[in-house]
Design a protein around this motif. Sequence first.
Motif, PDB file in Angstrom:
ATOM      1  N   ARG A   1       0.800  -1.223   0.000  1.00 37.16           N
ATOM      2  CA  ARG A   1       0.000   0.000   0.000  1.00 37.16           C
ATOM      3  C   ARG A   1       0.840   1.283   0.000  1.00 37.16           C
ATOM      4  NH1 ARG A   1      -5.378   0.984   3.647  1.00 37.16           N
ATOM      5  NH2 ARG A   1      -6.026  -0.757   2.325  1.00 37.16           N
ATOM      6  N   PRO A   2       1.922   1.395   0.770  1.00 32.61           N
ATOM      7  CA  PRO A   2       2.682   2.653   0.732  1.00 32.61           C
ATOM      8  C   PRO A   2       3.297   2.961  -0.621  1.00 32.61           C
ATOM      9  CG  PRO A   2       3.232   1.379   2.687  1.00 32.61           C
ATOM     10  CD  PRO A   2       2.434   0.478   1.802  1.00 32.61           C
ATOM     11  N   LYS A   3       3.489   1.932  -1.467  1.00 31.23           N
ATOM     12  CA  LYS A   3       4.152   2.136  -2.747  1.00 31.23           C
ATOM     13  C   LYS A   3       3.206   2.052  -3.941  1.00 31.23           C
ATOM     14  CE  LYS A   3       8.567   0.263  -1.100  1.00 31.23           C
ATOM     15  NZ  LYS A   3       9.619  -0.769  -1.319  1.00 31.23           N
ATOM     16  N   SER A   4       1.962   1.634  -3.742  1.00 35.71           N
ATOM     17  CA  SER A   4       1.031   1.479  -4.859  1.00 35.71           C
ATOM     18  C   SER A   4       0.725   2.839  -5.485  1.00 35.71           C
ATOM     19  CB  SER A   4      -0.257   0.816  -4.386  1.00 35.71           C
ATOM     20  OG  SER A   4      -0.966   1.674  -3.504  1.00 35.71           O
ATOM     21  N   LYS A   5       0.356   2.819  -6.766  1.00 34.73           N
ATOM     22  CA  LYS A   5      -0.014   4.039  -7.474  1.00 34.73           C
ATOM     23  C   LYS A   5      -1.338   3.818  -8.191  1.00 34.73           C
ATOM     24  CE  LYS A   5       4.713   5.631  -8.472  1.00 34.73           C
ATOM     25  NZ  LYS A   5       5.654   6.006  -9.557  1.00 34.73           N
ATOM     26  N   ALA A   6      -2.262   4.754  -8.029  1.00 35.84           N
ATOM     27  CA  ALA A   6      -3.524   4.681  -8.753  1.00 35.84           C
ATOM     28  C   ALA A   6      -3.269   4.829 -10.247  1.00 35.84           C
ATOM     29  CB  ALA A   6      -4.458   5.781  -8.277  1.00 35.84           C
TER      30      ALA A   6
END
Length: 299
Positions: A213-218
Amino acid sequence: GKKGTSLWVLRLDSKGKILWERVRGAHQKNRGLNLLETEDGGILVAGFRSILTRHKNRALEPLYSRRAWLLRFGPGGDLIWEKEFGGGPDDQASTLLQLDDNSFLVTGTWGSQLGLWRIDGLGNRLYSKQFSIPGQFSAGTSLCRISRNKFALGAYEKEPGLAWAVSKILFVNENGELLEEFRYESYPFEKFNALGQLESGEILIAGSTETTRPKSKAVLLTLSKEGKFNKFFEGKKGSSFQSLAFKPGGGFLGVGFQKSATDQGTSGWILGFNKYLEVDLEGQFSNQVNEVIYGVDPC
């Protein structure tokens, strides 16, 4: 959604007052993932139900198997029926769509494979389909209607133990027959959480790069009628789109989460686009840590 370890369903009036609330499956790991209003004013809920297969002791952690779980409630919250399908370690019902004859399409995971079910109004299975490559894990993540007898499914597949995966859009008819399939390969792979259709006929895809989650990108993509993918938006680190809704005057809304301003978890996030795919609205909510918006409906 979930309340503790139980599936949780509640209905609100236009002022936010709770009309009824139901909790099912206590003392297990259960969750509601999607719902829709049925033709009689009731609610059909999709999710999963977990079954303990090995009790915890000093040496072993508990193991659970999951079953795809569908529950139909009447307008007043009375449970009309509930059905379970599957029994693999990761089975779940993820997305629902009601057809003209009041039957339903359901997609998710069945036996570690992309599953598609069609059920009647009583929950009886009219057919079950699997779309996969033997030896690989696959899952259905989204579903939308393209025409009277054509539907788009968002999915991904990967080899067990590997982080890399391939995202896919499959087109099927109402009998579950595969018409076309288009693969989208990227690293990290991009999970297709929501689908829609633009006025141009292109498929609109919303989701995120599937990392922690801290690294995900929409991300937002389109799929042309010729089968070409085009990524036209990528968010900041710590963001993801979970759902889509089209605005009455054209354009659409994407909702999900974005890294909070204080860098402490995530906050609910909404981003609006006009019909030219340009951003025309943004809102971020940060009253609590780890907020996520899973659905939106323009009034």
